[in-house]
Design a protein around this motif. Structure first.
Motif, PDB file in Angstrom:
ATOM      1  N   GLU A  69      -8.594  22.003   1.598  1.00  0.00           N
ATOM      2  CA  GLU A  69      -7.294  20.643   1.171  1.00  0.00           C
ATOM      3  C   GLU A  69      -6.598  19.925   2.243  1.00  0.00           C
ATOM      4  OE1 GLU A  69      -3.073  23.149  -1.564  1.00  0.00           O
ATOM      5  OE2 GLU A  69      -2.469  22.002   0.115  1.00  0.00           O
ATOM      6  N   LEU A  70      -7.024  18.280   1.926  1.00  0.00           N
ATOM      7  CA  LEU A  70      -6.780  16.956   2.815  1.00  0.00           C
ATOM      8  C   LEU A  70      -5.924  16.815   2.405  1.00  0.00           C
ATOM      9  CD1 LEU A  70      -9.839  14.981   3.985  1.00  0.00           C
ATOM     10  CD2 LEU A  70      -7.389  14.551   2.721  1.00  0.00           C
ATOM     11  N   SER A  71      -4.766  16.607   3.686  1.00  0.00           N
ATOM     12  CA  SER A  71      -3.138  15.986   3.691  1.00  0.00           C
ATOM     13  C   SER A  71      -3.295  14.503   4.277  1.00  0.00           C
ATOM     14  CB  SER A  71      -2.765  17.111   4.139  1.00  0.00           C
ATOM     15  OG  SER A  71      -1.711  17.523   3.033  1.00  0.00           O
ATOM     16  N   TRP A  72      -3.160  13.158   4.112  1.00  0.00           N
ATOM     17  CA  TRP A  72      -2.591  11.535   4.621  1.00  0.00           C
ATOM     18  C   TRP A  72      -2.471  11.462   3.912  1.00  0.00           C
ATOM     19  CZ3 TRP A  72      -7.108   8.139   4.435  1.00  0.00           C
ATOM     20  CH2 TRP A  72      -7.360   7.017   5.747  1.00  0.00           C
ATOM     21  N   GLY A  73      -1.835  10.945   4.819  1.00  0.00           N
ATOM     22  CA  GLY A  73       0.084   9.379   4.058  1.00  0.00           C
ATOM     23  C   GLY A  73      -1.183   7.892   3.791  1.00  0.00           C
ATOM     24  N   ILE A  74      -2.250   7.954   4.674  1.00  0.00           N
ATOM     25  CA  ILE A  74      -3.219   6.414   4.804  1.00  0.00           C
ATOM     26  C   ILE A  74      -2.273   6.283   6.138  1.00  0.00           C
ATOM     27  CG2 ILE A  74      -3.850   4.382   3.920  1.00  0.00           C
ATOM     28  CD1 ILE A  74      -3.493   5.502   1.072  1.00  0.00           C
ATOM     29  N   LYS A  75      -0.715   5.076   5.381  1.00  0.00           N
ATOM     30  CA  LYS A  75      -0.399   4.868   7.193  1.00  0.00           C
ATOM     31  C   LYS A  75       1.187   4.500   6.131  1.00  0.00           C
ATOM     32  CE  LYS A  75      -0.544   0.993   9.676  1.00  0.00           C
ATOM     33  NZ  LYS A  75       0.039   1.831  11.343  1.00  0.00           N
ATOM     34  N   GLN A  76       2.268   5.200   7.024  1.00  0.00           N
ATOM     35  CA  GLN A  76       3.318   5.017   6.661  1.00  0.00           C
ATOM     36  C   GLN A  76       3.702   3.465   6.710  1.00  0.00           C
ATOM     37  OE1 GLN A  76       6.581   3.979   8.636  1.00  0.00           O
ATOM     38  NE2 GLN A  76       7.350   4.661   6.420  1.00  0.00           N
TER      39      GLN A  76
END
Length: 499
Positions: free
Chosen positions: A40-47
């Motif tokens: 799994e990959l978890s990333w919010g791009i930019k808050q």
């Protein structure tokens, strides 16, 4: 959307068609690779980008095909990751299922990210980007600082990502941390040589998981139990050393003599705090709230943006004001104990965003967190040339302004110090009233036709450094001219750029 370059699909498929799969099987590269799955990959791009989309743009994020988003407009998770591990180069290459649609009718964008990929050897995240019926393959979205654990890895947005997200300001900006973990590790690690006991065989288990290129060999490897949130990296003691700011307050009075001039001096005006900002009673200091941003205590860097605005209004004549100055969007940026205070400056209807008002100098270059809170008191603030122009030449460049007090929470449950501003009059919301008042909700108004507020230093003292013969309306008129001419690009209708 501008064309996005650099399509970088692996060439293995093309070569296999030309030469046959058997030719690939005998190469040394393929012999060193072993399959990986269930990542799994978890990333919010930019808050700040997520806040912009769901806030100002009134848009939405729609994950599909196995992708999900955390609650409260949180980070995105792409599941079903499969790929390979190269035991010679220690490169991990993974592709993930799911897609993410990002759309706003108000601001006119509609794009979809799919086929998200992570390559530790290239140290990047890529995705296919679809917009306006056209798809760009393998667009590099972020450069990654790869670690062996592959949790909480730092990311930096690319030029292509800035094009995708619709703002050149994102190029080179810090993105959200990235985490890549295996959810259901197999009971036996894959062995490209057929020998499960081989010491070089890649294993996605806790004991011998793949070590990505550029990682530290002493760090523990990811396992099924390591589902660490990508919100921050941590030291060996477990204390967060970098990540996103959860909350915070900024205490600043701008300058006491200026407040006195507006409320009790020739301006005969008022000061209004709004939008989350408050003013201490007795014409005291201001407190700006709800900080967002990032911190790194190892690098001693911090960038925090605060909500709230403060308006100075005076020199009224026939319902018009010669002075009508608003400061909002305050942002503090520190690096090794020095930095800048910026704000959006609006004067007589003209706005300039991100004006550097003051140079900041803290007592110490070290950023230290106690109980997940970083606090800095009495940070020296000196007026910049642009700041002097924003105040219409009322003060000269280098003038010492009121000191800055800063407290930011590094976690949701951290307790900030009680913020009452450090103004002359103690805590409160500036309960004095006067004048006709501004329409809309405000947090308090000080001044008006009366003399509510501090008179410390007196009017003569307040104007001693600039001359007490400033003509009525001169400050407001000069501020309007200098904001328009020298403090940055000005637009008649204010368009706030996200911090």
């Amino acid at each position: 959307m501008a064309a996005i370059s650099r399509s970088r699909r692996p060439l293995a498929a093309a070569v296999a068609v030309a030469l046959g799969a058997g030719a690939l099987a005998v190469t040394s590269a393929s012999a060193a690779e072993a399959p990986l799955k269930d990542y799994e990959l978890s990333w919010g791009i930019k808050q700040s980008y997520r806040s912009y989309v769901t806030g100002m743009a009134a848009g939405s994020f729609t994950p599909a095909g196995g992708a999900t988003q955390a609650a409260d407009n949180g980070a995105f998770t792409f599941a079903g990751g499969t790929g390979t591990y190269d035991s010679d180069t220690h490169a991990v290459r993974l592709g993930f299922a799911g897609s993410l649609k990002i759309a706003s009718k108000l601001h006119g964008f509609d794009l979809t990210l799919s086929d998200v990929r992570f390559d530790s050897g290239a140290a990047e995240i890529t995705a296919d980007v679809t917009s306006g019926g056209t798809t760009q393959d393998d667009v590099p979205l972020a450069d990654v600082t790869v670690t062996r654990t592959m949790t909480g890895m730092e990311t930096r947005l690319t030029k292509e990502a800035a094009t995708v997200l619709g703002s050149a300001s994102y190029e080179g900006a810090a993105g959200d941390p990235l985490t890549v973990v295996q959810k259901t590790p197999p009971t036996q690690s894959p062995s490209p040589t057929g020998s499960p006991s081989s010491s070089t065989s890649p294993s996605p288990t806790a004991s011998t998981s793949p070590k990505p290129t550029g990682s530290a060999s002493s760090t523990a490897s990811p396992s099924a139990s390591q589902t660490t949130s990508p919100s921050a990296s941590a030291s060996e003691t477990g204390t967060a050393t970098q990540g996103d700011i959860a909350d915070g307050t900024l205490g600043w009075g701008v300058k006491q003599s200026f407040r006195t001039y507006v409320v009790d001096g020739p301006a005969k005006g008022r000061i209004t705090a709004s939008g989350g900002a408050t003013q201490a009673s007795g014409n005291g200091d201001f407190t700006f709230t709800e900080a967002t941003g990032t911190y790194d205590t190892d690098a001693d860097t911090l960038k925090a943006a605060f909500k709230g605005a403060v308006n100075f209004k005076g020199h009224e004549a026939n319902g018009s004001y010669g002075l009508d100055l608003t400061l909002s969007g305050l942002t503090v940026e520190l690096d090794g104990g020095t930095g800048e205070l910026t704000a959006d400056v609006e004067s007589l209807g003209k706005t300039s965003d991100d004006v550097v008002l003051a140079h900041l100098t803290a007592d110490s270059s070290d950023l230290k967190a106690e109980d997940d809170v970083i606090s800095l008191d009495d940070v020296t603030a000196e007026l910049t040339k642009a700041g002097a122009q924003a105040f219409g030449g009322f003060y000269t460049e280098g003038t010492v302004l009121d000191p800055v007090d800063l407290s930011v929470a590094l976690s949701d449950d951290a307790q900030l110090p009680d913020g009452d501003g450090n103004g002359d009059g103690g805590s409160g919301n500036g309960s004095g009233t006067g004048g006709s008042g501004d329409s809309g909700t405000t947090s308090g108004t000080t001044g008006g036709g009366g003399t509510t507020g501090s008179t410390t230093g007196g009017v003569t003292g307040a104007l001693a450094s600039t001359g007490s013969d400033v003509p009525t309306g001169a400050l407001g008129a000069a501020a309007a001219v200098t904001v328009a001419a020298g403090a940055g690009v000005v637009i008649a209708v204010r368009r706030r750029r996200q911090a």
